[in-house]
Design a protein around this motif. Structure first.
Motif, short mmCIF file in Angstrom:
data_model
loop_
_atom_site.label_atom_id
_atom_site.label_comp_id
_atom_site.label_asym_id
_atom_site.label_seq_id
_atom_site.Cartn_x
_atom_site.Cartn_y
_atom_site.Cartn_z
N MET A 1 0.86 -1.16 0.00
CA MET A 1 0.00 0.00 0.00
C MET A 1 0.90 1.21 0.00
O MET A 1 1.80 1.32 0.83
CB MET A 1 -0.88 -0.03 1.25
N ARG A 2 0.68 2.10 -0.97
CA ARG A 2 1.54 3.28 -1.00
C ARG A 2 0.82 4.46 -1.66
O ARG A 2 -0.12 4.29 -2.42
CB ARG A 2 2.85 3.00 -1.70
N THR A 3 1.32 5.64 -1.32
CA THR A 3 0.82 6.87 -1.92
C THR A 3 1.21 6.89 -3.39
O THR A 3 2.33 6.49 -3.74
CB THR A 3 1.43 8.09 -1.18
N PHE A 4 0.31 7.36 -4.24
CA PHE A 4 0.64 7.50 -5.66
C PHE A 4 1.69 8.58 -5.83
O PHE A 4 1.59 9.66 -5.24
CB PHE A 4 -0.60 7.83 -6.48
N ARG A 5 2.69 8.29 -6.66
CA ARG A 5 3.80 9.21 -6.83
C ARG A 5 3.81 9.90 -8.19
O ARG A 5 4.43 10.94 -8.34
CB ARG A 5 5.12 8.47 -6.65
N GLU A 43 -5.92 14.20 -9.14
CA GLU A 43 -5.35 15.39 -8.51
C GLU A 43 -4.21 15.01 -7.56
O GLU A 43 -4.41 14.26 -6.62
CB GLU A 43 -6.43 16.14 -7.74
N ALA A 44 -3.03 15.55 -7.82
CA ALA A 44 -1.86 15.23 -6.98
C ALA A 44 -2.07 15.69 -5.54
O ALA A 44 -1.62 15.01 -4.61
CB ALA A 44 -0.61 15.88 -7.57
N GLN A 45 -2.75 16.80 -5.33
CA GLN A 45 -2.94 17.32 -3.97
C GLN A 45 -3.89 16.47 -3.14
O GLN A 45 -3.94 16.60 -1.93
CB GLN A 45 -3.39 18.78 -3.98
N THR A 46 -4.63 15.55 -3.75
CA THR A 46 -5.54 14.68 -3.02
C THR A 46 -4.78 13.67 -2.16
O THR A 46 -5.26 13.23 -1.13
CB THR A 46 -6.48 13.91 -3.99
N GLY A 55 3.22 -4.93 -9.01
CA GLY A 55 3.10 -3.79 -9.91
C GLY A 55 1.70 -3.53 -10.44
O GLY A 55 1.47 -2.56 -11.16
N ARG A 56 0.74 -4.37 -10.09
CA ARG A 56 -0.64 -4.23 -10.57
C ARG A 56 -1.48 -3.55 -9.49
O ARG A 56 -1.49 -3.98 -8.34
CB ARG A 56 -1.21 -5.61 -10.87
N LEU A 57 -2.22 -2.51 -9.86
CA LEU A 57 -3.07 -1.79 -8.93
C LEU A 57 -4.35 -2.59 -8.69
O LEU A 57 -5.10 -2.86 -9.62
CB LEU A 57 -3.42 -0.40 -9.48
N LEU A 58 -4.58 -2.98 -7.43
CA LEU A 58 -5.75 -3.77 -7.07
C LEU A 58 -6.84 -2.95 -6.39
O LEU A 58 -8.01 -3.33 -6.42
CB LEU A 58 -5.35 -4.91 -6.13
N ALA A 59 -6.46 -1.84 -5.77
CA ALA A 59 -7.42 -1.00 -5.06
C ALA A 59 -6.83 0.39 -4.89
O ALA A 59 -5.62 0.57 -4.90
CB ALA A 59 -7.75 -1.60 -3.70
N CYS A 60 -7.72 1.36 -4.72
CA CYS A 60 -7.28 2.73 -4.44
C CYS A 60 -8.23 3.35 -3.42
O CYS A 60 -9.38 2.95 -3.28
CB CYS A 60 -7.18 3.56 -5.71
N LEU A 61 -7.71 4.34 -2.70
CA LEU A 61 -8.48 5.02 -1.67
C LEU A 61 -7.80 6.34 -1.34
O LEU A 61 -6.67 6.59 -1.76
CB LEU A 61 -8.60 4.14 -0.42
N ILE A 62 -8.50 7.15 -0.57
CA ILE A 62 -7.96 8.43 -0.13
C ILE A 62 -7.98 8.45 1.40
O ILE A 62 -9.05 8.57 2.00
CB ILE A 62 -8.78 9.62 -0.70
#
Length: 187
Positions: A1-5, A43-46, A55-62
């Protein structure tokens, strides 16, 4: 789990959200009416984050620190706009649950909160199936009501829990969420 860069990662998350919303629509399930959710992930500021495997994105969240939800008492880690890749197993939800309870503990926050759309009563299918799966993984349902974007939502809470061995399963490189302006709980 990591912040999008990168912009490419944020675009991939927006595409995942669009895929999930399309899947929900095809299955007669609700999607947010008022919010452009894919745009939030671009949005980068999100400061959104994702669960990756090989390397495959399985989920995203804020992840957010103690936003004004209008419900729930005390400080929390709030998981906004949680989306999983369509066609995946419940294992992704379990991994997010394990990570969230551990991350909240490391941040010194006693609870994780989240919301899911609830256009009908909490007992109505298919929402009832989702809520049963979430409660089976440790989440508690705290009723329903209006959400931040005006949609009717089910309110979910998960207690923080230290999970010392979790780093062998989930590497966490998520930023520390910013505290909502005006919150004085840690001042």
């Amino acid at each position: 789990m990591r912040t999008f860069r990168t912009d490419a990662e944020r675009d991939e998350a927006a595409a995942l959200v669009q895929d999930r919303q399309h899947w929900l629509t095809l299955h007669g399930l609700p999607v947010p009416a008022r919010a452009d959710v894919p745009a939030q992930f671009r949005e980068a500021q999100t400061l959104s984050a994702g669960l990756f495997e090989d390397g495959r994105l399985l989920a995203c969240l804020i992840p957010e620190h103690d936003p004004d939800l209008g419900w729930g008492q005390g400080p929390c880690l709030f998981l906004r706009s949680v989306h999983t890749l369509p066609g995946q197993t419940d294992d992704i939800t379990r991994l997010i649950t394990l990570w969230a309870s551990d991350f909240a503990d490391r941040l010194g926050l006693p609870v994780v909160r989240a919301e899911t759309l609830a256009r009908h009563t909490l007992e109505a299918e298919p929402l009832a199936v989702l809520l049963r799966r979430l409660t089976d993984t440790g989440w508690d349902v705290h009723g329903s009501g209006p959400g931040r974007d005006g949609d009717r939502i089910a309110r979910l809470e998960l207690l923080d829990e230290p999970r010392p061995g979790l780093s062998a399963l989930i590497n966490c490189q998520v930023h520390t969420p910013r505290q909502t302006p005006g919150d004085q709980s840690n001042a």
